[in-house]
Structure formats: structure tokens, C-alpha cells
Enzyme design. Structure first.
Site: not given
Ligand code: UDX
Ligand code: ADP
Length: 463
Positions: A10-12, A40, A92-93, A226, A277, A280
Site C-alpha cells: 500500500g503506497a498511499g 501510483r 485502505n480500509t 474518537a 480517519c 470511518k
Molecule cells: C487524524 C489524526 O489527527 C491522526 O492522529 C490520525 O492518524 C489520522 O486522523 P488527519 O485526519 O490527517 O489526522 O488530520 P487532523 O489534523 O486530525 O484533522 C482532521 C480534520 O479535523 C480536518 O478536517 C481538520 O480541518 C479538522 N479540525 C482539526 C478542526 O476542524 N478543528 C480542529 O481544531 C482540528
Molecule cells: P491510506 O490513507 O490508508 O494510506 P490510500 O487509499 O491512500 O489509504 O492507500 C492505500 C493503497 O493501498 C492504495 O494505493 C491501494 O492501491 C493499495 N492497495 C489496496 N489493496 C492492495 C493489495 N492487495 N495489494 C497492494 N496494494 C493494495
């Protein structure tokens, strides 16, 4: 066990930056990131590091340093699994869009496919690390697949949740508050935990590396997200009350944040949290609680999502009401589409839902975002399936320049807190707009007094 070869599936947004930092900090470890998505991987291998598929401040420099030395991107998943002693699963999940748990539970089909592939390919013992956010007890499912379909080799499963936030991923990875590693309490389990502790201790001090059992680690990730999301919904709930009473939510946030028990971070009222995150993970938590019959626990956490949906809807309603209860054929300009600044990620961005509401009211939406392409925006709207693609194409225009995007608009809505928005020549923007000219600041980043002195009608969140 001394780790010399790591593979990450997974290269996301999680796998890419995490592995780049591991490779930079551990030049003695060969790190191979694999993905099924050929485009990707081709983008990660683009000779110009500026063109890598994920925008994160500082990331292209790290990739430039480590790529080709001990960091590799490839589509040959089998080969990378075969060679590595340690395999990170970073696929991704997403929330399920079908069947049991639709709209709530995490879809584990990509995880299961990975586990089956590892089981098929592995000829030597492996440590398998869960990096994706997963429901509690996923490690058990992965273990069962590996043990029952494998070639008789031993697998140790570790949970190592990622706490990086997008936009600050590189600094979060370089200076983490903590690293969490969950594993079995058996001797082999402890050996596997130690192998991963050794990887991180190349740059993280040992006292910041926590080890727990697998279930605590899995649940801690859901709990952390949460709690963070709950703080945003809490301050957003207060923002509505502030608007009614004349209190200012920024002042309230400052006042409560100085209480050291509450703390100042994550108290910024906004048009609603987005990102892949928070929603979800909470839905997942709600689903798990319900599946154990814990209905009060489930309802308690679900309210965080209900409040967030309300905040997005309230923002679009306010635009319609303020513009004399009709936005039909009016041009409304969005500054920002990403779910937060410094990322090109748009998953669950509030902008998508606000745009959807306004397009339903037949508004014409113009957008400028420094990092998000038109294609991505249209895909986001199409994903909601509110209307056919062509209608989204007709309703949305995307500009390369904010000044052009604002010309002739009735209102501007700030959906992302990009720093550059605060540096604009707002007088010039005002002069180019329909009058009265409105600003709806969904992030409270602009100076209300200054805009009002120019002539704008300013609406912030909770002020
Ligand atoms: C979050 C968690 O912070 C991180 O630890 C976890 O690994 C993945 O989920 P992320 O979703 O990348 O990270 O960004 P984050 O900075 O948490 O912001 C999430 C959302 O909340 C954004 O839309 C941001 O604009 C919003 N936010 C954040 C607010 O509206 N108010 C705040 O005070 C902080
Ligand atoms: P995250 O934010 O969790 O990193 P992304 O959607 O950005 O999620 O990245 C997840 C990556 O995992 C995608 O690029 C997708 O193509 C890759 N992926 C999903 N299933 C597989 C698999 N079975 N083998 C290899 N790559 C996979």
C-alpha cells in the site's frame, strides 16, 4: 531478529510517508513499498521528486534522498513479500458500501486479500505489521488466514497504528508523541515486538515507544481518533450557541484551552472535520459497540458524527439564507477543497458536502484549491451519487487562480485553511464581485474587521 528488509503493501497517504521516513532514518534497511496501482507506483518513481503522488511538506526531499538507495517503489508484490522479514500492511480500509454493516463497518476485503497473498508467497517466517486503521480483533482474522492457508511458516502479527496527521506527516513521523506496538505476550511475540522497537529506536527515544497487547493497541487507535473528533464536535456545538448569544467561539476556545486539564489544541471551530480517519473510525467504533449490544456506548459516539454532519449542513443553509433564500444561478466561490491545509487529500472533505447542498439549490460553484485537481473534485461529487456526472460538470468550474475564481461571485466560502488565503489583496477581490459581497469563513482564518471595513458582509463560524 535483526531486520534488514521491510516490505510495505500500500503506497498511499500512510504507507508512502511512513516508509520514506523509515528508509531515511534506517539506511541499513532496504524498504520496498508495493501497490497494485501501477500509476501510483509510476508517480512515486517519477524522476522529479516534486511529482510524487502525495503532497506533504518535506516529503519530496526525503524521497529524493532515500529513493534508489534503500527506498524502492514497485508493483511486484510477491517478490517484495518473499524477500522481506517484516511486512507492513498499509492498504485502505474504507467504510463498507454494501451488505452487513453498510455505512458503518470497515471494509476488510483489501486486508484479507493481502493476508492471503502473504500466506501464499511466504516461504520463511515473517512478522506482519498492521498499519492501517482496523477494527479491534482484525489481527486475529489475519492470523487465522495466515496460519490456515500458509506454507507452514510462522507468522507474528503486530499492531502498530499510525498517528500521523496529513499536512504534518513528515514532522509527525520524525518526532512522534509516541509509537505504539501491540503484540502477543508469548516469547515469539515479544521477539517480534523487539524487532520493531529496534527499527523505530533508530530515531525515536525508547521512552516514547509503548508496547501493549494487540487488542489494546488496535483499540487505542480508534479511541484516539474518537477523542480528537469529539473535541471538534464539542467546540462546533458551542459555535452554534455562540452565534445565537453573541459570544465568540474563538474567545471561548481560548478561555477553556488555558485550563491545563483541557489544553489548547484541537479546539478550532470549523465547517466540520473531514479526512479518511475520523468518521470511518468512529463509525467503526459504533459498529463494534453495537455488535456487543452496548447501545448507549454506540449512541454516545455516534453523536460526534451527527454533530459533524449538522455543522456542514448548517454552513450551507446559512449561505442560502443569507443570500436572500436563493442561490439559484448565483456564483459562489469556494476557496479550498482539501479536507485541511497542506494536503491534496479530499476524502470526506466538508467542501464536498457543502458543494452538494448548494448545487441542489442550483448554485454555480467556482473553486480554487492550490493542490486539488478538477478531476478529483468531480470524482468526489460523483461518489455521492446525488446527480449524474454531467450535472456536476455543468455546476462546477475550477480555476487556477483565486482572483479569477472570485470574479463576479456573489459569495466566497472558505472551506480549507490554506495560509495563502490570508495574504490575498481582499480589496481587489471585493471590487471584482457582485454587491453586496459575502464571505462565509468556514475556518475562521480571515480578519473579520478588516473585511468589513472594505465592504464585505462577513460570516464566520461561531462569531
Ligand atoms: C487524524 C489524526 O489527527 C491522526 O492522529 C490520525 O492518524 C489520522 O486522523 P488527519 O485526519 O490527517 O489526522 O488530520 P487532523 O489534523 O486530525 O484533522 C482532521 C480534520 O479535523 C480536518 O478536517 C481538520 O480541518 C479538522 N479540525 C482539526 C478542526 O476542524 N478543528 C480542529 O481544531 C482540528
Ligand atoms: P491510506 O490513507 O490508508 O494510506 P490510500 O487509499 O491512500 O489509504 O492507500 C492505500 C493503497 O493501498 C492504495 O494505493 C491501494 O492501491 C493499495 N492497495 C489496496 N489493496 C492492495 C493489495 N492487495 N495489494 C497492494 N496494494 C493494495
Amino acid at each position: 531478529m535483526k531486520i534488514t528488509k521491510i516490505c510495505c503493501i500500500g503506497a498511499g497517504y500512510v504507507g508512502g510517508p511512513t516508509m520514506a521516513v523509515i528508509a531515511q532514518k534506517c539506511p541499513h534497511i532496504q524498504v520496498t513499498v508495493v501497490d497494485l496501482n501501477e500509476q501510483r507506483i509510476a508517480d512515486w518513481n517519477d524522476p522529479n521528486p516534486e511529482n510524487i503522488p502525495i503532497y506533504e511538506p518535506g516529503l519530496s526531499e526525503i524521497v529524493a534522498e532515500a529513493r534508489g538507495r534503500n527506498l524502492f517503489f514497485s508493483t511486484d508484490v510477491d517478490k517484495a513479500i518473499d524477500e522481506a522479514q517484516m511486512i507492513f500492511i498499509s492498504v485502505n480500509t474504507p467504510t463498507k458500501t454494501y451488505g452487513k454493516g453498510k455505512g458503518m463497518a470497515a471494509d476488510l476485503k483489501y486486508i484479507e486479500l493481502c493476508a492471503r497473498q502473504i500466506a501464499r508467497v511466504a516461504k520463511q517466517n515473517k512478522i506482519v505489521v498492521e498499519k492501517s486503521t482496523l477494527p479491534v480483533r482484525t489481527a486475529e482474522a489475519i492470523k487465522s488466514i495466515l496460519d490456515n492457508t500458509g506454507n507452514g511458516v510462522q507468522f507474528q502479527i503486530l499492531s502498530n497504528p499510525e498517528f500521523l496527521a496529513e499536512g504534518t506527516a513528515v514532522t509527525d513521523l520524525l518526532n512522534p508523541d509516541r509509537i505504539l506496538i501491540g503484540g502477543d505476550t508469548t516469547e515469539e511475540g515479544e521477539e517480534a515486538i523487539n524487532a520493531l522497537v529496534d527499527v523505530y529506536s533508530n530515531w525515536v527515544s525508547r521512552d516514547r515507544i509503548l508496547t501493549t497487547n494487540v487488542w489494546s493497541s488496535e483499540l487505542s487507535k480508534l479511541t484516539a481518533n474518537a477523542f480528537l473528533a469529539q473535541r471538534i464536535s464539542s467546540i462546533n456545538a458551542m459555535s452554534e450557541l455562540c452565534e445565537k448569544t453573541g459570544a465568540d467561539v474563538n474567545e471561548v476556545a481560548r478561555a477553556i484551552g488555558m485550563d491545563s486539564r483541557i489544553g489548547p489544541k484541537f479546539l478550532k471551530a470549523s465547517v466540520g472535520f473531514g479526512g479518511s480517519c475520523f468518521q470511518k473510525d468512529i463509525l467503526n467504533l459504533v459498529y463494534i459497540a453495537k455488535s456487543y449490544g452496548l447501545n448507549e456506548v454506540a449512541d454516545y459516539w455516534e453523536q460526534v458524527i451527527i454533530m459533524n454532519d449538522h455543522q456542514k449542513r448548517r454552513f450551507s443553509n446559512k449561505i442560502v439564507q443569507t443570500l436572500y433564500n436563493t442561490v439559484a444561478d448565483k456564483k459562489i466561490t469556494f476557496l479550498g477543497w482539501a479536507f485541511k491545509k497542506d494536503t491534496n487529500d479530499t476524502r470526506e472533505s466538508a467542501a464536498i458536502y457543502v458543494a452538494d447542498d448548494l448545487i441542489n439549490e442550483q448554485a454555480k460553484i467556482s473553486v480554487f484549491d492550490p493542490k486539488v485537481s478538477k478531476n478529483k473534485m468531480l470524482n468526489d461529487l460523483d461518489y455521492l451519487e446525488t446527480r449524474i456526472s454531467q450535472e456536476n460538470i455543468d455546476a462546477l468550474s475550477v480555476f487556477e487562480n483565486a482572483y479569477e475564481a472570485c470574479k463576479g461571485a456573489h459569495a466566497i466560502a472558505i472551506l480549507t485553511e490554506w495560509d495563502e488565503f490570508t495574504t490575498y489583496d481582499w480589496k481587489k477581490i471585493y471590487d471584482s464581485m457582485h454587491k453586496p459581497a459575502f464571505v462565509f469563513d468556514g475556518r475562521n482564518i480571515l480578519n473579520a474587521k478588516q473585511l468589513e471595513s472594505i465592504g464585505f458582509v462577513y460570516n464566520g463560524i461561531g462569531s
